[in-house]
Motif scaffolding. Structure first.
Motif, PDB file in Angstrom:
ATOM      1  N   MET A  22       0.531 -75.751  47.017  1.00  0.00           N
ATOM      2  CA  MET A  22       0.621 -74.990  48.249  1.00  0.00           C
ATOM      3  C   MET A  22       1.972 -74.277  48.318  1.00  0.00           C
ATOM      4  SD  MET A  22      -2.182 -75.545  50.015  1.00  0.00           S
ATOM      5  CE  MET A  22      -1.976 -75.438  51.761  1.00  0.00           C
ATOM      6  N   ILE A  23       1.917 -73.030  48.724  1.00  0.00           N
ATOM      7  CA  ILE A  23       3.133 -72.237  48.884  1.00  0.00           C
ATOM      8  C   ILE A  23       3.365 -72.081  50.381  1.00  0.00           C
ATOM      9  CG2 ILE A  23       4.210 -70.014  48.432  1.00  0.00           C
ATOM     10  CD1 ILE A  23       2.217 -69.795  46.023  1.00  0.00           C
ATOM     11  N   ARG A  24       4.445 -72.644  50.860  1.00  0.00           N
ATOM     12  CA  ARG A  24       4.743 -72.637  52.282  1.00  0.00           C
ATOM     13  C   ARG A  24       5.334 -71.288  52.667  1.00  0.00           C
ATOM     14  NH1 ARG A  24       3.179 -75.298  56.086  1.00  0.00           N
ATOM     15  NH2 ARG A  24       2.906 -77.228  54.966  1.00  0.00           N
ATOM     16  N   VAL A  25       4.703 -70.616  53.648  1.00  0.00           N
ATOM     17  CA  VAL A  25       5.181 -69.328  54.136  1.00  0.00           C
ATOM     18  C   VAL A  25       5.899 -69.518  55.466  1.00  0.00           C
ATOM     19  CG1 VAL A  25       4.495 -67.006  54.831  1.00  0.00           C
ATOM     20  CG2 VAL A  25       3.310 -68.127  52.965  1.00  0.00           C
ATOM     21  N   THR A  26       5.204 -70.111  56.435  1.00  0.00           N
ATOM     22  CA  THR A  26       5.795 -70.459  57.727  1.00  0.00           C
ATOM     23  C   THR A  26       5.379 -71.892  58.043  1.00  0.00           C
ATOM     24  OG1 THR A  26       3.906 -69.690  59.012  1.00  0.00           O
ATOM     25  CG2 THR A  26       5.632 -68.071  58.554  1.00  0.00           C
ATOM     26  N   ASP A  27       5.705 -72.341  59.245  1.00  0.00           N
ATOM     27  CA  ASP A  27       5.308 -73.695  59.650  1.00  0.00           C
ATOM     28  C   ASP A  27       3.789 -73.829  59.712  1.00  0.00           C
ATOM     29  OD1 ASP A  27       7.919 -74.399  59.838  1.00  0.00           O
ATOM     30  OD2 ASP A  27       8.068 -74.047  61.999  1.00  0.00           O
ATOM     31  N   ARG A  28       3.122 -72.743  60.080  1.00  0.00           N
ATOM     32  CA  ARG A  28       1.669 -72.786  60.262  1.00  0.00           C
ATOM     33  C   ARG A  28       0.878 -72.210  59.091  1.00  0.00           C
ATOM     34  NH1 ARG A  28       0.996 -70.940  66.557  1.00  0.00           N
ATOM     35  NH2 ARG A  28       2.313 -72.570  67.423  1.00  0.00           N
ATOM     36  N   ILE A  29       1.536 -71.463  58.222  1.00  0.00           N
ATOM     37  CA  ILE A  29       0.823 -70.780  57.135  1.00  0.00           C
ATOM     38  C   ILE A  29       1.304 -71.307  55.793  1.00  0.00           C
ATOM     39  CG2 ILE A  29       0.368 -68.565  56.029  1.00  0.00           C
ATOM     40  CD1 ILE A  29       0.794 -67.227  58.719  1.00  0.00           C
TER      41      ILE A  29
ATOM     42  N   TRP B  81      -4.224 -70.765  44.074  1.00  0.00           N
ATOM     43  CA  TRP B  81      -5.321 -70.024  43.452  1.00  0.00           C
ATOM     44  C   TRP B  81      -5.544 -68.668  44.129  1.00  0.00           C
ATOM     45  CZ3 TRP B  81      -9.088 -68.867  46.884  1.00  0.00           C
ATOM     46  CH2 TRP B  81      -9.258 -69.694  47.990  1.00  0.00           C
ATOM     47  N   GLU B  82      -4.937 -68.443  45.305  1.00  0.00           N
ATOM     48  CA  GLU B  82      -5.095 -67.166  46.009  1.00  0.00           C
ATOM     49  C   GLU B  82      -4.246 -66.060  45.371  1.00  0.00           C
ATOM     50  OE1 GLU B  82      -5.411 -67.253  50.429  1.00  0.00           O
ATOM     51  OE2 GLU B  82      -4.619 -69.283  50.152  1.00  0.00           O
ATOM     52  N   ILE B  83      -3.254 -66.449  44.610  1.00  0.00           N
ATOM     53  CA  ILE B  83      -2.335 -65.479  44.011  1.00  0.00           C
ATOM     54  C   ILE B  83      -2.632 -65.371  42.529  1.00  0.00           C
ATOM     55  CG2 ILE B  83       0.080 -64.997  43.510  1.00  0.00           C
ATOM     56  CD1 ILE B  83       0.738 -66.510  46.095  1.00  0.00           C
ATOM     57  N   VAL B  84      -2.842 -64.142  42.067  1.00  0.00           N
ATOM     58  CA  VAL B  84      -3.122 -63.881  40.658  1.00  0.00           C
ATOM     59  C   VAL B  84      -1.945 -63.095  40.094  1.00  0.00           C
ATOM     60  CG1 VAL B  84      -4.691 -62.760  39.044  1.00  0.00           C
ATOM     61  CG2 VAL B  84      -5.594 -63.832  41.116  1.00  0.00           C
ATOM     62  N   GLU B  85      -1.416 -63.556  38.970  1.00  0.00           N
ATOM     63  CA  GLU B  85      -0.294 -62.881  38.327  1.00  0.00           C
ATOM     64  C   GLU B  85      -0.732 -62.332  36.984  1.00  0.00           C
ATOM     65  OE1 GLU B  85       2.544 -66.021  38.096  1.00  0.00           O
ATOM     66  OE2 GLU B  85       3.448 -65.515  40.013  1.00  0.00           O
ATOM     67  N   GLU B  86      -0.321 -61.084  36.722  1.00  0.00           N
ATOM     68  CA  GLU B  86      -0.552 -60.455  35.418  1.00  0.00           C
ATOM     69  C   GLU B  86       0.813 -60.049  34.882  1.00  0.00           C
ATOM     70  OE1 GLU B  86      -2.958 -57.117  36.306  1.00  0.00           O
ATOM     71  OE2 GLU B  86      -4.745 -58.291  36.746  1.00  0.00           O
ATOM     72  N   PHE B  87       0.945 -60.045  33.584  1.00  0.00           N
ATOM     73  CA  PHE B  87       2.228 -59.723  32.979  1.00  0.00           C
ATOM     74  C   PHE B  87       2.091 -58.503  32.088  1.00  0.00           C
ATOM     75  CE2 PHE B  87       1.960 -64.287  33.692  1.00  0.00           C
ATOM     76  CZ  PHE B  87       3.006 -64.440  34.578  1.00  0.00           C
ATOM     77  N   ALA B  88       3.145 -57.682  32.087  1.00  0.00           N
ATOM     78  CA  ALA B  88       3.150 -56.464  31.276  1.00  0.00           C
ATOM     79  C   ALA B  88       4.554 -56.248  30.746  1.00  0.00           C
ATOM     80  CB  ALA B  88       2.705 -55.274  32.119  1.00  0.00           C
TER      81      ALA B  88
END
Length: 141
Positions: free
Chosen positions: A1-8, A13-20
């Protein structure tokens, strides 16, 4: 889990990274190492965000938002992949934090005070008097 705020908090798995391969300085590794990062985050299918936050995030994303509702963030400022990954993730988190912040209260309409109106008109009168004195003299010496 990536903490954004207290509630979010975002699921990883929601974040997809590609490399170039990134352009710019890199020495011998510039043609071999893929240091640039393209981060994708699908706003529409994210279970972590409320609908109002999704709407504000879509407005804030601007050109970074695709027609499919995916935010695309490119990070290539740094020479290492790890720092570019962290930079892209930080930029996404900042964007979500701004979208999650409550909107400012509506502005109350106010009227200028009588004193401020008089001061404004006095200033305009003085300026007009200065400009009136700039004309050509009416008599010759």
């Amino acid at each position: 889990m990536i903490r954004v705020t207290d509630r979010i908090a975002l699921h990883e798995w929601e974040i997809v990274e590609e490399f170039a391969r990134a352009s710019g300085p890199g020495g011998q590794n510039v043609q071999k190492v893929e240091t640039a990062v393209r981060l994708r985050f699908d706003i529409r299918n994210s279970p972590s965000l409320a609908d109002d936050v999704k709407a504000r995030l879509a407005r804030l994303a601007g050109r970074r938002l695709t027609k499919d509702g995916v935010i695309l963030i490119e990070a290539r400022r740094h020479r290492t992949q790890e720092r570019n990954r962290a930079d892209a993730l930080d930029r996404l988190i900042d964007l979500i934090r701004i979208a999650a912040a409550p909107p400012p209260p509506p502005r109350k309409k106010t009227r200028p005070t009588l004193g401020s109106k008089i001061r404004r008109l006095d200033g305009k009168k003085q300026r007009g008097d200065v400009k009136a004195l700039r004309g050509k003299p009416t008599h010759e010496l």
